[in-house]
Motif scaffolding. Sequence first.
Motif, PDB file in Angstrom:
ATOM      1  N   ALA A 271      51.233  36.841  33.039  1.00 45.38           N
ATOM      2  CA  ALA A 271      52.396  37.041  33.907  1.00 45.38           C
ATOM      3  C   ALA A 271      53.670  36.548  33.247  1.00 45.38           C
ATOM      4  O   ALA A 271      54.734  37.167  33.383  1.00 45.38           O
ATOM      5  CB  ALA A 271      52.190  36.317  35.235  1.00 45.38           C
ATOM      6  N   LEU A 274      54.669  38.998  30.561  1.00 51.76           N
ATOM      7  CA  LEU A 274      55.145  40.218  31.220  1.00 51.76           C
ATOM      8  C   LEU A 274      56.542  40.033  31.793  1.00 51.76           C
ATOM      9  O   LEU A 274      57.412  40.894  31.624  1.00 51.76           O
ATOM     10  CB  LEU A 274      54.152  40.609  32.321  1.00 51.76           C
ATOM     11  N   THR A 326      49.453  44.935  46.536  1.00 55.96           N
ATOM     12  CA  THR A 326      48.905  43.673  46.038  1.00 55.96           C
ATOM     13  C   THR A 326      48.134  42.924  47.110  1.00 55.96           C
ATOM     14  O   THR A 326      47.188  42.184  46.807  1.00 55.96           O
ATOM     15  CB  THR A 326      50.044  42.782  45.495  1.00 55.96           C
ATOM     16  N   PRO A 331      47.518  41.774  41.745  1.00 53.32           N
ATOM     17  CA  PRO A 331      48.858  42.048  41.198  1.00 53.32           C
ATOM     18  C   PRO A 331      48.838  43.108  40.099  1.00 53.32           C
ATOM     19  O   PRO A 331      49.787  43.875  39.946  1.00 53.32           O
ATOM     20  CB  PRO A 331      49.282  40.688  40.652  1.00 53.32           C
ATOM     21  N   ARG A 332      47.760  43.148  39.353  1.00 58.13           N
ATOM     22  CA  ARG A 332      47.638  44.116  38.252  1.00 58.13           C
ATOM     23  C   ARG A 332      47.777  45.559  38.732  1.00 58.13           C
ATOM     24  O   ARG A 332      48.302  46.424  38.021  1.00 58.13           O
ATOM     25  CB  ARG A 332      46.277  43.919  37.583  1.00 58.13           C
ATOM     26  N   LEU A 335      51.551  46.084  38.973  1.00 60.75           N
ATOM     27  CA  LEU A 335      52.348  45.735  37.786  1.00 60.75           C
ATOM     28  C   LEU A 335      52.346  46.841  36.737  1.00 60.75           C
ATOM     29  O   LEU A 335      53.399  47.198  36.196  1.00 60.75           O
ATOM     30  CB  LEU A 335      51.828  44.429  37.185  1.00 60.75           C
ATOM     31  N   ALA A 339      55.713  48.919  35.803  1.00 62.63           N
ATOM     32  CA  ALA A 339      56.338  48.805  34.488  1.00 62.63           C
ATOM     33  C   ALA A 339      56.501  50.176  33.845  1.00 62.63           C
ATOM     34  O   ALA A 339      57.533  50.468  33.215  1.00 62.63           O
ATOM     35  CB  ALA A 339      55.505  47.884  33.603  1.00 62.63           C
ATOM     36  N   VAL A 376      57.290  45.589  40.112  1.00 60.35           N
ATOM     37  CA  VAL A 376      56.930  44.513  39.188  1.00 60.35           C
ATOM     38  C   VAL A 376      57.274  43.139  39.757  1.00 60.35           C
ATOM     39  O   VAL A 376      56.522  42.172  39.594  1.00 60.35           O
ATOM     40  CB  VAL A 376      57.638  44.717  37.832  1.00 60.35           C
ATOM     41  N   VAL A 380      54.443  39.979  39.967  1.00 59.13           N
ATOM     42  CA  VAL A 380      54.474  39.075  38.821  1.00 59.13           C
ATOM     43  C   VAL A 380      54.584  37.620  39.284  1.00 59.13           C
ATOM     44  O   VAL A 380      54.007  36.710  38.681  1.00 59.13           O
ATOM     45  CB  VAL A 380      55.613  39.436  37.843  1.00 59.13           C
ATOM     46  N   ALA A 454      50.086  44.069  31.198  1.00 62.85           N
ATOM     47  CA  ALA A 454      49.464  44.128  32.518  1.00 62.85           C
ATOM     48  C   ALA A 454      48.058  44.715  32.442  1.00 62.85           C
ATOM     49  O   ALA A 454      47.116  44.237  33.094  1.00 62.85           O
ATOM     50  CB  ALA A 454      50.323  44.946  33.474  1.00 62.85           C
TER      51      ALA A 454
END
Length: 483
Positions: A271, A274, A326, A331-332, A335, A339, A376, A380, A454
């Motif tokens: 994170a 990123l 999320t 979160p992935r 993300l 992005a 994002v 993050v 990510a």
Amino acid sequence: MYRNSRGRPGVVLAAAAVAQFVVALDMSVVNVALPAIRTALGFAPLDLSWVVHVYALTFGGFLLLGGRACDLYGRRRMFVLGLSVFGLCSLVGGLAQAPWQLIAARAGQGLGAAAVAPAALAMLTTTFTEGPRRVRALGVWSAVNAAGGALGVLAGGLLTEYASWRWVMLINLPIVAAALAFIPAGVSAGAPEPARRERLDALGAVLATGGVGLLVLGVVRTDTLGWGSPTTWATLAAAAVLLGSFVFAETRVVAPLLRLGLLHSRWVAGANVLVLLAAAGQFAAFYFVSLYMQQVLGMGAAATGTAFLPFSLGLVAGTVVATRVTASRTPRAALAPGALLAAAGLAWFALISADGSFVTDVLGPSLVTSFGTGLVLAPVAAAATTGVAPREAGMAGGLMNSSRQLGGCIGLAALATIAARHSGSTATPVALNDGYALGLAIAAALYVLAAVVAIGVLPRRRAATTVPRSTDPAENQLEGTPS
């Protein structure tokens, strides 16, 4: 063991969101007002940039220290102290009669913000348990943070054109007062028991603050000295020595400023990498698009600020969607697509033309870029605090905010230099347009790298336990988890 570690969730969220809004607002609100400030206070051309740089310098330099102080002395105490310093310095800046007074006030604002930002994040992560409730709280916090940065451009333009440049400082006072008003109503102290309280890592604080401060200083001065200057390289070399010494020192103290074991977590490490890449792209996008509208399209300060409204709306919309995604997944899941979407929007931005317009060259890319950036921002923050023990929430918050600040400063300075060199010495609309387009294309590439992080670094599943802890049994006992 922490006393009263949780406050009233709604009040905590309101206090943290309002405080983060004013911190983010001040990152951009003075930019449009710089010409008026120069005329009013008699700034020398080379000194004017310090109105922006000194805030970034003190904010970025003291974030790790501010985050750790939250863990040791109490989140509420540091939150109130930071806001009070921020508000007082805003008043001093608004009443400034000489350049040094405004620069000193901006330095004080950065110092206050370095306590407020990690304290606000720590209050949220310790009040809301890990999972959907925390994700939703961080979504609100991230949306307000993003809106503050975007609306700062609008506020700066309107206040400068229709009131006075002084109001870009004084506008902070009612916002700070609103954040402080929530404190008695339900924000708990979050301080450790006196018998358990550790001493602040003084050596680590000096090395980290000095190293990060010199790094930011070396980077932000490249706008006047250039990257090839011996002064620039000497400053960056000194920063590297201090930061290397900091890493070495942190492995040899019982209660470090930054426990390096945090970075053993793929969530925390991934994170932070990123957010560093994303911040570099985001800061650059704000900078180049603002200059494009003013110096190429010929838009005024107020019109430029107003033109960022769609960007703000896109950020909020993206954050809302990311929060929902999320909350049910990881979160992935938000993300990586976010992005990539932001990268696509910036690549579209890179097609700007010297004879373009807001509708054809700015509006569409703004909506795509901002929506992707919003996807994002909330995840993050959740990723950077996943699995972190409550007693290290401030440490994790300070680390993430440091990564964001460093990424923004370094990325913006580097891309601005590249764009300026590509434009050359002829500041024609066509030459400037070409430089800005190149900078936006590189910003798009940074977001692609963020998507790679990510996908390749962040775990597919949530962490079930806290991140790797210290081998000191006493320290593990303080976390309230089995050793």
